[in-house]
Scaffold this motif. Structure first.
Motif, mmCIF file in Angstrom:
data_model
loop_
_atom_site.group_PDB
_atom_site.id
_atom_site.type_symbol
_atom_site.label_atom_id
_atom_site.label_comp_id
_atom_site.label_asym_id
_atom_site.label_seq_id
_atom_site.Cartn_x
_atom_site.Cartn_y
_atom_site.Cartn_z
ATOM 1 N N LYS A 156 0.840 -1.188 0.000
ATOM 2 C CA LYS A 156 0.000 0.000 0.000
ATOM 3 C C LYS A 156 0.882 1.247 0.000
ATOM 4 N N GLY A 157 0.402 2.285 -0.633
ATOM 5 C CA GLY A 157 1.201 3.512 -0.693
ATOM 6 C C GLY A 157 0.403 4.651 -1.260
ATOM 7 N N ARG A 158 1.109 5.692 -1.648
ATOM 8 C CA ARG A 158 0.477 6.874 -2.205
ATOM 9 C C ARG A 158 0.250 6.694 -3.696
ATOM 10 N N VAL A 159 -0.291 7.706 -4.329
ATOM 11 C CA VAL A 159 -0.536 7.658 -5.771
ATOM 12 C C VAL A 159 -0.047 8.964 -6.419
ATOM 13 N N TYR A 160 1.226 9.259 -6.215
ATOM 14 C CA TYR A 160 1.825 10.423 -6.861
ATOM 15 C C TYR A 160 1.882 10.195 -8.376
ATOM 16 N N PRO A 161 1.847 11.258 -9.158
ATOM 17 C CA PRO A 161 1.982 11.073 -10.605
ATOM 18 C C PRO A 161 3.376 10.558 -10.949
ATOM 19 N N VAL A 162 3.454 9.724 -11.989
ATOM 20 C CA VAL A 162 4.748 9.205 -12.428
ATOM 21 C C VAL A 162 5.144 9.832 -13.764
ATOM 22 N N GLY A 197 1.636 2.046 -8.950
ATOM 23 C CA GLY A 197 0.441 2.869 -9.106
ATOM 24 C C GLY A 197 0.795 4.327 -9.284
ATOM 25 N N ALA A 198 -0.205 5.127 -9.655
ATOM 26 C CA ALA A 198 0.023 6.553 -9.885
ATOM 27 C C ALA A 198 -1.274 7.318 -9.695
#
Length: 262
Positions: A156-162, A197-198
């Motif tokens: 699980k984590g964040r969804v910063y833009p890549v 993820g992003a």
């Protein structure tokens, strides 16, 4: 000042619940009218899609579309490593004592990327690729080798833009975002396939959660909206294709290099 404001906005919008709301909408019938606009905006090659545009019931169904048979031939060489996705190579190179150097100006440790897995010792002197999928790209993820699943881990984590901004101006995006990691045993070693993820990626899904083995090029997973794949090869097993470099666009099934016996 503008970059600081952009970083703040990105930080505030990187919560998983925002991606969940986006995902709920994209999976609903209400999103269907957006499909033609999305396809036109991103110049998606509709002739490759498995179905006609009008047959897709939701934006998410269109985004995770399959392709017509034969659209992505898989390189036939027996010892080949192939690209698991349509993407842009944003970084690649040898892993230096457990570190990925100069990924958009930042260094990453494999310990952070693999969530301190006990398997990380196998990759400390391996090779890596960072493969970015834009909204235009086909978004299914395929097996880069023929082999069996050793282990799978969801982090699980964040969804910063890549995208370029996120990777350049946000700290350690690849190791802070949500990740789904698949370790695949093959000859002559193993590979780690890290699905990152992003922003607006509501989930990363296995095509068949019960699958225990794949042939090279098999449909393995998909993003519900775009993101990045990081690919590791085991220490001393891989030689990249000559001339391949960051900035190169690759298609799923395209040769990335060949394995050598340890």
């Amino acid at each position: 000042m503008a970059q600081s404001m952009m970083r703040l906005f990105t930080e505030l919008s990187s919560r998983k619940w925002i991606a969940s709301i986006t995902g709920h909408f994209s999976r609903s019938a209400a999103s269907r009218p957006l499909i033609p606009y999305f396809a036109k905006m991103y110049k998606i090659p509709l002739h490759e899609a498995e179905k006609e545009l009008a047959e897709y019931r939701t934006l998410n169904e269109f985004f995770t579309r399959r392709l017509k048979p034969g659209m992505r031939p898989v390189h036939p060489q027996p010892d080949a490593l192939v690209s698991p996705v349509d993407s842009l190579i944003t970084a690649m190179g040898p892993i230096e004592a457990g570190t990925l150097l100069n990924v958009k100006g930042q260094n990453y440790t494999i310990a952070d990327l693999l969530n301190h897995s006990p398997r990380l010792e196998k990759y400390k002197h391996g090779f890596f690729f960072v493969l970015y999928l834009s909204p235009t790209d086909y978004h299914r993820i395929h097996a880069p080798v023929a082999g069996t699943k050793l282990e799978s881990e969801h982090i699980k984590g964040r969804v910063y833009p890549v995208n370029d901004f996120g990777m350049t101006h946000m700290k350690s995006v690849l190791s802070r975002n949500e990740r789904l990691i698949t370790y695949i045993d093959h000859r002559p070693g193993e590979v780690a396939l890290i699905k990152v993820g992003a922003m607006n990626v509501s989930s990363i899904q296995y095509t068949d959660p019960a699958a225990k083995a794949w042939e090279r090029g098999d449909d393995l997973a998909y993003f519900e909206f775009g993101s990045t794949v990081v690919l590791f090869t085991e220490n001393g097993t891989f030689q990249p294709l000559e001339g391949l470099k960051p900035g190169t666009a690759v298609k799923m099934g395209q040769l990335l290099g060949c394995f050598r016996r340890k």
